[in-house]
Each structure stands twice: as structure tokens, then as C-alpha cells.
Write a protein that holds these residues in place. Structure first.
Motif, PDB file in Angstrom:
ATOM      1  N   ALA A 169       1.415 -69.692 -31.323  1.00  9.09           N
ATOM      2  CA  ALA A 169       0.351 -69.579 -32.325  1.00  9.09           C
ATOM      3  C   ALA A 169      -0.979 -69.202 -31.657  1.00  9.09           C
ATOM      4  O   ALA A 169      -1.728 -68.348 -32.165  1.00  9.09           O
ATOM      5  N   CYS A 170      -1.270 -69.833 -30.528  1.00 13.96           N
ATOM      6  CA  CYS A 170      -2.509 -69.525 -29.800  1.00 13.96           C
ATOM      7  C   CYS A 170      -2.491 -68.097 -29.259  1.00 13.96           C
ATOM      8  O   CYS A 170      -3.518 -67.406 -29.276  1.00 13.96           O
ATOM      9  N   LEU A 171      -1.317 -67.654 -28.784  1.00 14.32           N
ATOM     10  CA  LEU A 171      -1.193 -66.290 -28.282  1.00 14.32           C
ATOM     11  C   LEU A 171      -1.442 -65.267 -29.385  1.00 14.32           C
ATOM     12  O   LEU A 171      -2.195 -64.305 -29.199  1.00 14.32           O
ATOM     13  N   ILE A 172      -0.839 -65.496 -30.527  1.00 16.37           N
ATOM     14  CA  ILE A 172      -0.998 -64.559 -31.643  1.00 16.37           C
ATOM     15  C   ILE A 172      -2.429 -64.599 -32.182  1.00 16.37           C
ATOM     16  O   ILE A 172      -3.075 -63.563 -32.355  1.00 16.37           O
ATOM     17  N   GLY A 173      -2.931 -65.812 -32.431  1.00 20.31           N
ATOM     18  CA  GLY A 173      -4.281 -65.944 -32.959  1.00 20.31           C
ATOM     19  C   GLY A 173      -5.343 -65.465 -31.981  1.00 20.31           C
ATOM     20  O   GLY A 173      -6.271 -64.733 -32.350  1.00 20.31           O
ATOM     21  N   GLY A 174      -5.201 -65.868 -30.720  1.00 16.89           N
ATOM     22  CA  GLY A 174      -6.178 -65.476 -29.708  1.00 16.89           C
ATOM     23  C   GLY A 174      -6.192 -63.985 -29.451  1.00 16.89           C
ATOM     24  O   GLY A 174      -7.252 -63.371 -29.320  1.00 16.89           O
ATOM     25  N   SER A 175      -5.005 -63.374 -29.395  1.00 14.64           N
ATOM     26  CA  SER A 175      -4.938 -61.939 -29.135  1.00 14.64           C
ATOM     27  C   SER A 175      -5.474 -61.142 -30.322  1.00 14.64           C
ATOM     28  O   SER A 175      -6.133 -60.112 -30.148  1.00 14.64           O
ATOM     29  N   ASN A 176      -5.221 -61.634 -31.542  1.00 16.54           N
ATOM     30  CA  ASN A 176      -5.782 -61.001 -32.725  1.00 16.54           C
ATOM     31  C   ASN A 176      -7.307 -61.029 -32.685  1.00 16.54           C
ATOM     32  O   ASN A 176      -7.971 -60.015 -32.900  1.00 16.54           O
ATOM     33  N   LEU A 177      -7.845 -62.208 -32.418  1.00 18.32           N
ATOM     34  CA  LEU A 177      -9.299 -62.372 -32.342  1.00 18.32           C
ATOM     35  C   LEU A 177      -9.884 -61.509 -31.234  1.00 18.32           C
ATOM     36  O   LEU A 177     -10.918 -60.857 -31.401  1.00 18.32           O
TER      37      LEU A 177
ATOM     38  N   MET B  90     -23.179 -58.578 -32.521  1.00 18.07           N
ATOM     39  CA  MET B  90     -22.716 -58.253 -31.155  1.00 18.07           C
ATOM     40  C   MET B  90     -22.419 -59.526 -30.344  1.00 18.07           C
ATOM     41  O   MET B  90     -21.346 -59.674 -29.775  1.00 18.07           O
ATOM     42  N   LEU B  91     -23.425 -60.447 -30.317  1.00 14.00           N
ATOM     43  CA  LEU B  91     -23.253 -61.676 -29.538  1.00 14.00           C
ATOM     44  C   LEU B  91     -22.106 -62.513 -30.089  1.00 14.00           C
ATOM     45  O   LEU B  91     -21.363 -63.140 -29.333  1.00 14.00           O
ATOM     46  N   LEU B  92     -21.972 -62.510 -31.434  1.00 15.64           N
ATOM     47  CA  LEU B  92     -20.888 -63.270 -32.047  1.00 15.64           C
ATOM     48  C   LEU B  92     -19.530 -62.698 -31.660  1.00 15.64           C
ATOM     49  O   LEU B  92     -18.588 -63.441 -31.355  1.00 15.64           O
ATOM     50  N   ASN B  93     -19.423 -61.373 -31.617  1.00 14.58           N
ATOM     51  CA  ASN B  93     -18.167 -60.730 -31.212  1.00 14.58           C
ATOM     52  C   ASN B  93     -17.847 -61.007 -29.746  1.00 14.58           C
ATOM     53  O   ASN B  93     -16.677 -61.188 -29.380  1.00 14.58           O
ATOM     54  N   ILE B  94     -18.868 -61.030 -28.906  1.00 12.85           N
ATOM     55  CA  ILE B  94     -18.661 -61.360 -27.490  1.00 12.85           C
ATOM     56  C   ILE B  94     -18.155 -62.794 -27.352  1.00 12.85           C
ATOM     57  O   ILE B  94     -17.261 -63.086 -26.548  1.00 12.85           O
ATOM     58  N   LEU B  95     -18.729 -63.700 -28.165  1.00 16.07           N
ATOM     59  CA  LEU B  95     -18.263 -65.093 -28.162  1.00 16.07           C
ATOM     60  C   LEU B  95     -16.806 -65.162 -28.603  1.00 16.07           C
ATOM     61  O   LEU B  95     -15.997 -65.895 -28.015  1.00 16.07           O
ATOM     62  N   PHE B  96     -16.454 -64.373 -29.638  1.00 19.20           N
ATOM     63  CA  PHE B  96     -15.065 -64.336 -30.111  1.00 19.20           C
ATOM     64  C   PHE B  96     -14.124 -63.796 -29.030  1.00 19.20           C
ATOM     65  O   PHE B  96     -12.976 -64.234 -28.925  1.00 19.20           O
TER      66      PHE B  96
ATOM     67  N   ALA C 197     -13.102 -57.089 -29.525  1.00 19.99           N
ATOM     68  CA  ALA C 197     -13.307 -56.047 -28.516  1.00 19.99           C
ATOM     69  C   ALA C 197     -13.473 -54.684 -29.168  1.00 19.99           C
ATOM     70  O   ALA C 197     -14.300 -53.865 -28.734  1.00 19.99           O
ATOM     71  N   THR C 198     -12.709 -54.435 -30.231  1.00 16.10           N
ATOM     72  CA  THR C 198     -12.821 -53.159 -30.948  1.00 16.10           C
ATOM     73  C   THR C 198     -14.195 -53.021 -31.595  1.00 16.10           C
ATOM     74  O   THR C 198     -14.815 -51.948 -31.550  1.00 16.10           O
ATOM     75  N   LYS C 199     -14.690 -54.102 -32.184  1.00 15.53           N
ATOM     76  CA  LYS C 199     -16.005 -54.071 -32.819  1.00 15.53           C
ATOM     77  C   LYS C 199     -17.113 -53.850 -31.793  1.00 15.53           C
ATOM     78  O   LYS C 199     -18.073 -53.110 -32.035  1.00 15.53           O
ATOM     79  N   VAL C 200     -16.993 -54.508 -30.630  1.00 17.49           N
ATOM     80  CA  VAL C 200     -17.985 -54.318 -29.570  1.00 17.49           C
ATOM     81  C   VAL C 200     -17.977 -52.867 -29.099  1.00 17.49           C
ATOM     82  O   VAL C 200     -19.029 -52.256 -28.870  1.00 17.49           O
ATOM     83  N   ALA C 201     -16.783 -52.309 -28.954  1.00 15.46           N
ATOM     84  CA  ALA C 201     -16.661 -50.906 -28.521  1.00 15.46           C
ATOM     85  C   ALA C 201     -17.330 -49.972 -29.529  1.00 15.46           C
ATOM     86  O   ALA C 201     -18.042 -49.037 -29.151  1.00 15.46           O
TER      87      ALA C 201
END
Length: 313
Positions: A178-186, A1-7, A191-195
Motif C-alpha cells: 500500500a505504501c509503495l503504491i500510494g507513495g509512488s503515485n504521490l 511548488m513547495l507543496l509539491n516538493i514536500l509531496f 514530480a510531474t507537476k514540478v517539472a
């Protein structure tokens, strides 16, 4: 959970930073191609501020989480209209430019109504998306025509725009993309995993965490601008981004990937539309939002947020 929040946090930072770099590079290239400042300011710069929401929504739709995609746009518009304008007005009363009240706000209300009507059947089809995108093209053409008539509306801080060599400018665009694609993917995956871990719907995550994350730069900018007595331009950009969010983001995303929506409720869409109407009414009389009016907008936002959290609990 905490790792996903960090991501999620890392994803937000990457998306926002990437949008800034891509915009800087694109503006520099446009200047070297002798594209008028009017066109640069009203297209490239304006779209650049909507890139975080765009890439997060696009990746959400492509990854099969349409509620996250639409929730991001609806939530961002609610944040923009109620929290950002409300908070800025509470800091100091803000004067709204006449062009914003007479042009951007009606377009923003129209966009909100169009999206609400299209979501009645719980889907965004390619036909719906095409209509939204066609309206976006009309909005851009109308805005450019108005800017040529009234040139003062199209000078977004030209002195602050850096000029880069062609190689560096292209590099910035590629790096930003690249940052937009990578960041939005992450961001979307985390966010889906946290949900899922919290048992919260993708729609609620989109309306809160995702929308709030992509709207934080506008919030900070508007509050600082309000303190400096320069909030009119910042608020105009915030309201204008509402139009981009619905017409451009949902338009393009829906054309790429039609969406079935199950978690976005009439209340969410109603708050988005009602908030815009209330702000327009506050602004129309004196072209100004007083502190008490800002307080009303903020209270409405807090009430809506409380309702969302109550649904989760």
C-alpha cells in the motif's frame, strides 16, 4: 511548488519504508514455507531493494509519463555506478568481490547495452520488454545455480532477518504494498507537476530527482559500509541492482504498458553504459577500486549532472 516538493519527499519516504516492510514480511513468509536462504537472498531480498524504482517506473508508465519511467531506471543506474561506488571508494578503497566482477558487472553491461539498442527507435515495445524480462529470468536462474555451487555468495545477513507470525508477516506485505503504491503515485504526480512548473522535461526529472530519491538508501548504506570496511557486499548489491533495474523493471513495465520515449538521449544511455564499463575496467585488474578511481567516477557523475542542468538553463 513547495507543496509539491514536500509531496515528493513524503512519496520517497513512503516508497522506501514500504519496500522495507514488504521485504521483511515476504522474507518471514518464505522462511515459514521452508524456502532456502539462497532463494530468499537472491530473489526476495534482492528484488526488495529494487521495489522503489519498480513502482515509480510502473506508475509513471501507467500515468502516461514514459520518459519519467525510463529516466528513473537510467538515472538510478548512473547514480549507482558513478556516484555511489565513486563516493564509497573516495571514503576508503573498496575491494570488489570476484563474483561481482565476473558475474554481476558483465550482466549489468549487457543489460545497459540491450536497453540502449532498444531505445534507438525511441520506444520500448512489448517485444522489447519480453526480451528484457526473458534475460532477467535467465539471470535469476544462472544466479541461483551459481549460488548452489558456491554457497558463501548467498548468505545476506541472515541474523538480521526478523521472523514474524504469519498474520503480522502478511500484514507487513499488504502495508508495504500500500505504501509503495500510494507513495509512488504521490511521487510521480508531484514530480510531474514540478517539472511542468519549472518547464523541465519529464526525462530530466526522472534522471535527477526521481533517480536520486530512489537511490539515496543505497548511497547512505554504501558510504557507511565503506567507512566500516565492509563495502564489498554493499557495492555488490548496488551493481546487482543495475541488472534488476533494467531487465526486471523495464521488462515488466514495458509488458504492462509499451512506452514511447522522447526525452532520453543517447548521451544519457551512453553515460549509463560507459560508467559501467569504466567501473568494470577499474575493478577487473586488482578487484579493487582505489580512491583516485572513485574520484574519477564521481567527477564523471558531476560532469554529467552539470550537463543536465545546463540543458535546463
Amino acid at each position: 511548488m513547495l507543496l509539491n516538493i514536500l509531496f515528493i519527499i513524503i512519496g520517497v519516504v513512503l516508497v522506501i519504508w514500504g519496500a522495507d516492510r514488504m521485504t521483511e514480511g515476504a522474507v518471514s513468509i518464505a522462511q515459514r514455507l521452508k524456502i532456502p536462504q539462497i532463494v530468499i537472498g537472491l530473489t526476495i531480498v534482492a528484488m526488495g531493494t529494487s521495489m522503489p524504482e519498480f513502482f515509480v517506473s510502473l506508475m509513471s508508465a501507467l500515468k502516461g509519463t514514459p520518459d519519467l519511467a525510463v529516466g528513473n531506471v537510467v538515472g538510478s543506474n548512473i547514480f549507482n555506478t558513478l556516484l555511489i561506488v565513486g563516493t564509497a571508494a573516495m571514503v576508503t578503497p573498496i575491494v570488489i568481490a570476484r563474483s561481482t566482477v565476473k558475474k554481476d558487472m558483465p550482466w549489468s553491461m549487457l543489460a545497459a547495452v540491450m536497453l540502449t539498442v532498444m531505445c534507438i527507435d525511441l520506444s520500448i515495445s512489448r517485444i522489447d520488454a519480453l526480451i528484457l524480462f526473458a534475460a532477467f529470468v535467465i539471470f535469476i536462474l544462472y544466479t541461483l545455480r551459481e549460488a548452489r555451487v558456491n554457497k558463501q555468495s548467498a548468505t545476506p545477513a541472515e541474523e538480521e532477518v526478523k521472523s514474524y507470525s504469519p498474520l503480522i508477516a502478511v500484514g507487513l506485505v499488504i502495508l508495504g504494498l500500500a505504501c509503495l503504491i500510494g507513495g509512488s503515485n504521490l511521487f510521480v504526480e508531484s514530480a510531474t507537476k514540478v517539472a511542468q512548473e519549472l518547464g523541465v522535461s519529464e526525462a530530466v526529472i526522472g534522471l535527477t530527482i526521481v533517480a536520486g530519491g530512489t537511490s539515496l538508501p543505497e548511497l547512505a548504506t554504501s558510504v557507511v559500509a565503506a567507512r566500516k570496511g565492509q563495502s564489498a557486499i554493499a557495492i555488490g548489491n548496488v551493481i546487482g541492482s543495475n541488472v534488476f533495474n533494467v531487465l526486471m523493471i523495464i521488462g515488466i513495465t514495458g509488458l504492462v504498458k509499451p512506452m514511447q520515449i522522447t526525452g532520453i538521449t543517447p548521451i544519457d544511455l551512453g553515460v549509463m553504459t560507459a560508467g559501467m564499463v569504466i567501473l568494470w575496467l577499474f575493478s577487473f585488474t586488482k578487484f579493487k577500486v582505489e580512491r583516485w578511481e572513485g574520484t574519477v567516477l564521481t567527477v564523471i557523475f558531476l560532469a554529467y549532472l552539470s550537463w543536465l542542468l545546463y540543458q535546463v538553463v
